[in-house]
Design a protein around this motif. Structure first.
Motif, PDB file in Angstrom:
ATOM      1  N   LYS A  73      73.877 115.912  13.946  1.00 35.30           N
ATOM      2  CA  LYS A  73      73.745 115.225  12.650  1.00 35.30           C
ATOM      3  C   LYS A  73      73.809 116.246  11.505  1.00 35.30           C
ATOM      4  CE  LYS A  73      70.913 111.792  10.288  1.00 35.30           C
ATOM      5  NZ  LYS A  73      70.501 112.339   9.042  1.00 35.30           N
ATOM      6  N   VAL A  74      73.084 117.338  11.641  1.00 34.83           N
ATOM      7  CA  VAL A  74      73.110 118.401  10.626  1.00 34.83           C
ATOM      8  C   VAL A  74      74.525 118.976  10.523  1.00 34.83           C
ATOM      9  CG1 VAL A  74      72.258 120.716  10.045  1.00 34.83           C
ATOM     10  CG2 VAL A  74      70.664 118.976  10.856  1.00 34.83           C
ATOM     11  N   PHE A  75      75.135 119.205  11.663  1.00 38.29           N
ATOM     12  CA  PHE A  75      76.498 119.754  11.709  1.00 38.29           C
ATOM     13  C   PHE A  75      77.459 118.848  10.939  1.00 38.29           C
ATOM     14  CE2 PHE A  75      80.709 119.973  13.637  1.00 38.29           C
ATOM     15  CZ  PHE A  75      80.963 121.332  13.616  1.00 38.29           C
ATOM     16  N   HIS A  76      77.487 117.560  11.268  1.00 39.67           N
ATOM     17  CA  HIS A  76      78.424 116.623  10.625  1.00 39.67           C
ATOM     18  C   HIS A  76      78.101 116.408   9.142  1.00 39.67           C
ATOM     19  CE1 HIS A  76      80.668 115.734  14.219  1.00 39.67           C
ATOM     20  NE2 HIS A  76      79.538 115.480  14.876  1.00 39.67           N
ATOM     21  N   GLU A  77      76.844 116.510   8.798  1.00 35.71           N
ATOM     22  CA  GLU A  77      76.437 116.317   7.403  1.00 35.71           C
ATOM     23  C   GLU A  77      76.922 117.457   6.508  1.00 35.71           C
ATOM     24  OE1 GLU A  77      72.246 116.070   4.932  1.00 35.71           O
ATOM     25  OE2 GLU A  77      72.309 115.281   6.979  1.00 35.71           O
ATOM     26  N   HIS A  78      76.957 118.685   7.027  1.00 34.78           N
ATOM     27  CA  HIS A  78      77.246 119.849   6.181  1.00 34.78           C
ATOM     28  C   HIS A  78      78.586 120.546   6.470  1.00 34.78           C
ATOM     29  CE1 HIS A  78      73.254 119.641   4.477  1.00 34.78           C
ATOM     30  NE2 HIS A  78      72.736 119.604   5.696  1.00 34.78           N
ATOM     31  N   TYR A  79      79.203 120.243   7.587  1.00 28.77           N
ATOM     32  CA  TYR A  79      80.370 120.998   8.047  1.00 28.77           C
ATOM     33  C   TYR A  79      81.486 121.091   6.999  1.00 28.77           C
ATOM     34  CZ  TYR A  79      84.210 122.538  11.038  1.00 28.77           C
ATOM     35  OH  TYR A  79      85.264 123.229  11.569  1.00 28.77           O
ATOM     36  N   ASN A  80      81.959 119.950   6.502  1.00 29.82           N
ATOM     37  CA  ASN A  80      83.096 119.965   5.566  1.00 29.82           C
ATOM     38  C   ASN A  80      82.768 120.675   4.252  1.00 29.82           C
ATOM     39  OD1 ASN A  80      84.928 118.657   7.284  1.00 29.82           O
ATOM     40  ND2 ASN A  80      84.160 116.640   6.687  1.00 29.82           N
ATOM     41  N   SER A  81      81.594 120.437   3.723  1.00 26.85           N
ATOM     42  CA  SER A  81      81.231 121.094   2.456  1.00 26.85           C
ATOM     43  C   SER A  81      81.054 122.609   2.655  1.00 26.85           C
ATOM     44  CB  SER A  81      79.978 120.467   1.842  1.00 26.85           C
ATOM     45  OG  SER A  81      78.889 120.569   2.718  1.00 26.85           O
ATOM     46  N   LEU A  82      80.571 123.012   3.818  1.00 27.19           N
ATOM     47  CA  LEU A  82      80.443 124.450   4.093  1.00 27.19           C
ATOM     48  C   LEU A  82      81.810 125.116   4.230  1.00 27.19           C
ATOM     49  CD1 LEU A  82      77.401 124.459   6.538  1.00 27.19           C
ATOM     50  CD2 LEU A  82      77.466 125.434   4.235  1.00 27.19           C
ATOM     51  N   ILE A  83      82.779 124.413   4.804  1.00 21.83           N
ATOM     52  CA  ILE A  83      84.137 124.969   4.898  1.00 21.83           C
ATOM     53  C   ILE A  83      84.713 125.170   3.498  1.00 21.83           C
ATOM     54  CG2 ILE A  83      86.520 124.480   5.587  1.00 21.83           C
ATOM     55  CD1 ILE A  83      85.378 123.241   8.142  1.00 21.83           C
ATOM     56  N   LYS A  84      84.548 124.173   2.627  1.00 20.50           N
ATOM     57  CA  LYS A  84      85.023 124.310   1.239  1.00 20.50           C
ATOM     58  C   LYS A  84      84.339 125.484   0.549  1.00 20.50           C
ATOM     59  CE  LYS A  84      86.144 119.444   0.676  1.00 20.50           C
ATOM     60  NZ  LYS A  84      85.740 118.160   0.100  1.00 20.50           N
ATOM     61  N   PHE A  85      83.048 125.619   0.786  1.00 21.30           N
ATOM     62  CA  PHE A  85      82.288 126.725   0.202  1.00 21.30           C
ATOM     63  C   PHE A  85      82.815 128.073   0.708  1.00 21.30           C
ATOM     64  CE2 PHE A  85      78.393 129.466   0.324  1.00 21.30           C
ATOM     65  CZ  PHE A  85      78.220 129.583  -1.042  1.00 21.30           C
ATOM     66  N   ALA A  86      82.998 128.204   2.015  1.00 24.27           N
ATOM     67  CA  ALA A  86      83.516 129.456   2.586  1.00 24.27           C
ATOM     68  C   ALA A  86      84.914 129.740   2.075  1.00 24.27           C
ATOM     69  CB  ALA A  86      83.506 129.380   4.115  1.00 24.27           C
ATOM     70  N   ASN A  87      85.693 128.696   1.893  1.00 21.06           N
ATOM     71  CA  ASN A  87      87.083 128.866   1.446  1.00 21.06           C
ATOM     72  C   ASN A  87      87.161 129.419   0.024  1.00 21.06           C
ATOM     73  OD1 ASN A  87      89.704 128.699   2.409  1.00 21.06           O
ATOM     74  ND2 ASN A  87      90.053 126.711   1.459  1.00 21.06           N
TER      75      ASN A  87
END
Length: 183
Positions: free
Chosen positions: A21-35
């Motif tokens: 749940k934590v993974f799916h909640e934050h995964y996409n926004s963290l990728i954008k942040f890292a990018n």
């Protein structure tokens, strides 16, 4: 904060449903942040996945003082900056390797496609005559004497043009590699 403590406790107890749940909640926004740091979606995905793997495997020893979200963002930022440092070191090494290959009389560097491609791209930015001299010397493997005769120039002029060409290519490649690492 109370909710975050429950989440951490559940993950520490091996509750994979809460972790997912934590993974799916934050995964996409963290990728954008890292990018924003890395400018490469695939590397950003690798960094975020690495952070989540670390989070899962080391949840017992991780001290989260604010929130899970804040922890994940800070971990992605740190990991992204470490990735940039590693890329910068690798690019500096490649630049030094390229310089050494240009200085050597051995044609072995011609087998390294990455070096050859970097040089060819850099050559396009040189003045036409310098580019022709450089190409004849390093890609057609002509001697300085042959180039001088063919172009009706002195051997000294050819040597100076080759020296300036190597220097210009070094500067072009340094600018190209440092462009990606400004933060």
């Amino acid at each position: 904060m109370y909710n975050d403590k429950l989440i951490i406790n559940e993950i520490r107890n091996g509750n994979s449903i809460v972790f997912e749940k934590v993974f799916h909640e934050h995964y996409n926004s963290l990728i954008k942040f890292a990018n924003q740091f890395l400018l490469d979606n695939k590397i950003s995905e690798d960094v975020v996945q690495g952070v989540f793997i670390y989070f899962w495997e080391n949840s017992d020893s991780i001290q989260i003082k604010t929130s899970v979200k804040a922890y994940l963002y800070q971990a992605v930022k740190n990991s992204s900056l470490n990735q940039l440092r590693a890329l910068k070191i690798r690019d500096k090494y490649q630049l030094l390797y390229l310089e050494a290959m240009l200085e050597t009389s051995e044609p072995d560097w011609m087998n390294d496609c990455e070096i050859v491609e970097s040089i060819k791209q850099s050559l396009q930015q040189l003045p036409k005559q310098m580019c022709r001299i450089f190409y004849k010397k390093y890609f057609q493997e002509q001697s300085i004497k042959e180039i001088a005769k063919e172009m009706s120039l002195s051997e000294n002029t050819i040597k100076v043009q080759l020296y300036k060409g190597r220097h210009a290519i070094r500067q072009i490649l340094e600018l190209a590699t440092s462009y990606f690492f400004i933060f």
